[in-house]
Design an enzyme around this catalytic site. Structure first.
Site, short mmCIF file in Angstrom:
data_model
loop_
_atom_site.label_atom_id
_atom_site.label_comp_id
_atom_site.label_asym_id
_atom_site.label_seq_id
_atom_site.Cartn_x
_atom_site.Cartn_y
_atom_site.Cartn_z
N CYS A 96 -5.23 0.90 6.72
CA CYS A 96 -6.02 0.12 6.99
C CYS A 96 -5.78 -0.63 8.30
CB CYS A 96 -6.38 -1.12 5.74
SG CYS A 96 -3.89 -1.72 6.02
N GLU A 153 1.09 3.35 2.52
CA GLU A 153 2.28 4.09 3.33
C GLU A 153 3.53 3.23 3.32
OE1 GLU A 153 -2.38 3.93 5.22
OE2 GLU A 153 -1.40 3.50 3.60
N ASP A 169 -22.49 -1.73 -34.37
CA ASP A 169 -20.91 -1.16 -34.71
C ASP A 169 -20.14 -2.41 -34.37
OD1 ASP A 169 -22.21 0.69 -34.85
OD2 ASP A 169 -21.97 1.47 -32.96
N ARG A 228 -6.94 -0.08 -27.30
CA ARG A 228 -6.52 0.47 -27.91
C ARG A 228 -5.40 1.42 -28.33
NH1 ARG A 228 -11.34 -0.51 -30.32
NH2 ARG A 228 -11.75 0.78 -31.87
N ALA A 236 -21.41 9.83 -27.72
CA ALA A 236 -21.01 11.31 -29.10
C ALA A 236 -22.98 11.54 -30.32
CB ALA A 236 -20.30 10.92 -30.04
N HIS A 272 1.01 -1.15 -0.24
CA HIS A 272 0.21 -0.09 0.34
C HIS A 272 1.13 1.06 -0.24
CE1 HIS A 272 -4.25 -2.36 1.35
NE2 HIS A 272 -3.42 -2.60 0.87
#
Length: 349
Positions: free
Chosen positions: A78, A53, A208, A215, A157, A51
């Site tokens: 934690c 820390e 589509d 990518r 869009a 983590h």
């Protein structure tokens, strides 16, 4: 800027390096300061690895300075044993006596227990520095643990005259009709690398044949989620190539349940669809999802008020007819340009 805010702000900057890479863990940054000088810093880089820390403490060259230093961390350390030991124990064992925390961790295994452990050990603990900014940093993690659902981002869009797609000609190729330019497309792939899942409806998948990957950007591909009530999506679609975990939400399980990364889940398409989708994604431990369409899917989530953020591109083309863009009311919190495209971002308050 006040001194504590200065260093918590640095924690936030560091934590952002982990966006999209730490699921199911939150992104966290940590800074260690001695006499107003940073002597160590780090961030959580990947689930199962040390983590923030730990990285911060390990980066301190002179460990004798730790008892006289203050550790800053954007999220409560934690207190439980998971894949790594408790960070609160590390702070105590390192001799650090002053701890400044951005916000409390909502995860039930922590949720104040780390703070209590530090205070019981004699540490001076301050909580709530830049709290809103720290919560915003982990909005996905907080939504998942407080609302038991993923953080939901709507994205589409539309053309200058408000269409998502043109009227398809007969025997049209199974490929998208682009409305936005290359810069907007690359930005969307960057978003995909940050969020944990991406969801589309049946018509989008059929027409589509999307890949829904990253990518155009470096990062992890999101989990693919597709609504396919009557299993109309062709089996040779990119969504079924097995390259990425794919969850198919359908009405009845098929005779062949697929293999590898393709998983089928059933839901009642006549019921509360957004609620059921969120329950399934929560069960799969998915903390965030981008819903990319089409219109029916997007409008269903809008009507149910089951969304947190909307990102809407407006491109230069005009279609004059076709599939209308969803109807979303409200005032955007930001308006920018990406290349030749306009981008508006809305929050569901």
């Amino acid at each position: 800027m006040k001194i504590h805010e200065k260093y918590i702000n640095r924690c936030i900057q560091l934590a952002q390096n982990g966006l999209g890479r730490t699921y199911p863990n939150p992104v966290v940054g940590s800074v260690i300061v001695h006499n107003d000088r940073v002597i160590g810093e780090g961030w959580h880089q990947k689930a199962g690895e040390p983590h923030a820390e730990v990285h911060a403490v390990n980066s301190v060259r002179d460990k004798s300075l730790l008892p006289k230093s203050t550790i800053y961390v954007s999220l409560e350390p934690c207190s439980h044993y998971g894949k790594t030991p408790p960070c609160s124990n590390l702070i105590i064992d390192s001799g650090i006596k002053k701890v400044v925390i951005g916000t409390v961790d909502p995860f039930s295994e922590v949720a104040g227990k780390g703070i209590k452990k530090l205070m019981d050990a004699g540490c001076e603990v301050r909580v709530g520095v830049l709290e809103q900014e720290c919560r915003e940093l982990n909005k996905r993690f907080f939504t998942y643990h407080t609302k038991q659902r993923p953080y939901i981002i709507l994205k589409w869009a539309q053309t200058g005259d408000g269409f998502l797609a043109p009227t398809p000609p007969k025997n049209a190729k199974r490929e998208p009709v682009w409305i936005t330019g290359k810069y907007s497309q690359q930005l969307v792939h960057k978003w995909r690398a940050i969020e944990q899942a991406i969801l589309v409806g049946t018509n989008t998948a059929v027409m589509d044949n999307p890949k829904l990957n990253t990518r155009l950007w470096q990062g992890n591909d999101p989990v693919r989620v597709v609504l396919d009530r009557n299993q109309r999506i062709p089996q040779d679609s990119h969504l079924f190539d097995g390259s990425v975990k794919t969850i198919v939400l359908t009405e009845k399980l098929p005779e062949s349940l697929g293999t590898g990364n393709v998983i089928f889940e059933t839901l009642d398409f006549n019921g509360d669809l957004p609620k059921q989708v969120c329950e399934i994604l929560y069960r799969h431990e998915i903390q965030s999802v981008i819903i990319e369409g089409g219109r029916k899917t997007l409008q269903t989530f809008i009507a149910a008020e089951m969304w947190d953020e909307a990102r809407i591109f407006t491109g230069r083309p005009y279609f004059k007819e076709g599939t209308k863009a969803p109807d979303l009311q409200g005032r955007p919190i930001s308006e920018t340009k990406t290349g030749d495209d306009d981008l508006k971002i809305f929050l569901n308050d």
